[in-house]
Scaffold this active site. Structure first.
Site, mmCIF file in Angstrom:
data_model
loop_
_atom_site.group_PDB
_atom_site.id
_atom_site.type_symbol
_atom_site.label_atom_id
_atom_site.label_comp_id
_atom_site.label_asym_id
_atom_site.label_seq_id
_atom_site.Cartn_x
_atom_site.Cartn_y
_atom_site.Cartn_z
ATOM 1 N N ARG A 38 -6.662 19.950 -10.310
ATOM 2 C CA ARG A 38 -7.542 19.931 -11.475
ATOM 3 C C ARG A 38 -8.645 20.967 -11.301
ATOM 4 O O ARG A 38 -8.982 21.368 -10.193
ATOM 5 C CB ARG A 38 -8.153 18.543 -11.661
ATOM 6 N N HIS A 86 -5.503 23.433 -17.407
ATOM 7 C CA HIS A 86 -4.542 22.335 -17.300
ATOM 8 C C HIS A 86 -3.117 22.758 -17.629
ATOM 9 O O HIS A 86 -2.168 22.093 -17.224
ATOM 10 C CB HIS A 86 -4.976 21.183 -18.215
ATOM 11 N N HIS A 92 -1.725 11.311 -9.174
ATOM 12 C CA HIS A 92 -1.685 10.254 -10.178
ATOM 13 C C HIS A 92 -1.616 8.893 -9.502
ATOM 14 O O HIS A 92 -0.820 8.690 -8.575
ATOM 15 C CB HIS A 92 -0.464 10.419 -11.092
#
Length: 337
Positions: free
Chosen positions: A173, A269, A295
């Protein structure tokens, strides 16, 4: 408090001396989250959305959380649904859900610590979030065109090329990239250490040799030219020798995508989406992609099984009756006439 949180709470609202008013209870809630080591972004988001709700209440002479009932919250939900931004676009379902969820968490805190007898938001039905696919995925050729855009003969261009290579190789990120330090890059193990990722979770992420080579070129030929404080540990720096901020990264990435002539929307992204989709198409197990992306839930990663089209197209071409070579209904070409 972080600077962003200071901005959110810079101006008191309502009766800032009322111990049962929104302002002091929000400050108490923020301190509660800080003491329990919640992520700075989580605290800022919570404070921002609760503040927005409090201001909406104050406009209607609702000065304390105790004044709020379920019908009032339902009215606020309708307000969010009808709200239009400066570009005349509505709030997304995700944004509406986030507004209400953070207000609900605030009321849960107030009940837990005896500021309220019950939570008026406990039975509020939140908007369902659509399971939307990533808006744009780049092809490998498109990625290479974008990576070639920064002028690597300049200090900032070399920095930006290294940044784009890291995004594409690791899928991290933008906030994680901003926090990278020199010691987080392990060349021998070909990994990047992500400190305090989303949810304040550490993880190791694999990074390719090509990205490592561009990092090395940046460190050897550009970073010292940007460095002002020799004690600064951050890997990627601004022209003023300071750590980059996520919004600046978004501007850089979008600029290079646009200058490449590729008409796909996105910024940082899009490299994360592209990396995950292409890896899955090339045979990577979804559980490994989940670990790389950081995640918490597998269902979050499974979105990439719906964007990986190559295998679906192969199966379609091999098994659909209309795609078989001996299909007499196929249009004739000039060579067949």
């Amino acid at each position: 408090m972080s600077s962003n949180l200071n901005t959110v709470l810079a101006t008191p609202f309502g009766d800032d001396s009322d111990p049962r008013g929104f302002w002091l209870l929000l400050l108490e809630h923020v301190e509660h989250l800080q003491v329990r080591n919640f992520a700075a972004d989580t605290i800022r988001i919570r404070a921002n959305y609760v503040r927005a709700f409090a201001l909406w209440c104050l406009e209607r002479d609702l000065t304390q959380p105790a004044n709020v009932t379920k019908p009032i919250l339902e009215s606020y939900q309708r307000y969010l649904y009808r709200y239009r931004k400066e570009n005349d676009q509505p709030l997304s379902w995700r944004s509406q859900n986030l507004h209400l969820a953070q207000v609900n968490q605030f009321f849960r805190y107030l009940v837990k610590y005896n500021h309220l007898p019950f939570n008026p938001a406990s039975e509020l039905e939140l908007p369902k979030q659509p399971k939307s696919l990533p808006k744009a995925i780049l092809s490998p050729d498109e990625v290479e065109r974008i990576l070639a855009e920064p002028d690597a003969t300049t200090t900032l261009g070399l920095r930006d090329r290294a940044i784009l290579e890291v995004f594409y190789s690791s899928g991290i990120r933008r906030a994680e990239l901003c926090r990278l330090r020199l010691e987080h890059i392990d060349v021998d193990r070909q990994t990047i250490f992500i400190k305090d990722g989303k949810g304040q979770k550490d993880r190791y992420v694999p990074v390719g040799l090509r990205a490592l080579l561009w990092i090395a070129r940046y460190v050897e030929n550009a970073r010292d030219k940007l460095l002002l404080d020799q004690k600064e540990p951050t890997l990627f720096l601004t022209r003023d020798g300071k750590p980059l901020n996520p919004d600046s990264l978004t501007e850089y990435a979008r600029k290079y995508i646009q200058s490449s002539g590729i008409e796909k929307s996105g910024a940082c992204h899009i490299f994360r989406h592209t990396m995950a989709t292409l890896m899955h198409e090339n045979g990577a197990d979804i559980r490994y992609i989940q670990a790389i992306l950081g995640h918490e839930r597998l269902e979050t990663t499974q979105i990439y099984t719906r964007t990986s089209l190559r295998k679906l197209l192969e199966v379609h071409g091999q098994t659909h009756p209309a795609e078989r070579p001996d299909d007499d209904s196929a249009p004739e070409t000039e060579s067949n006439q």
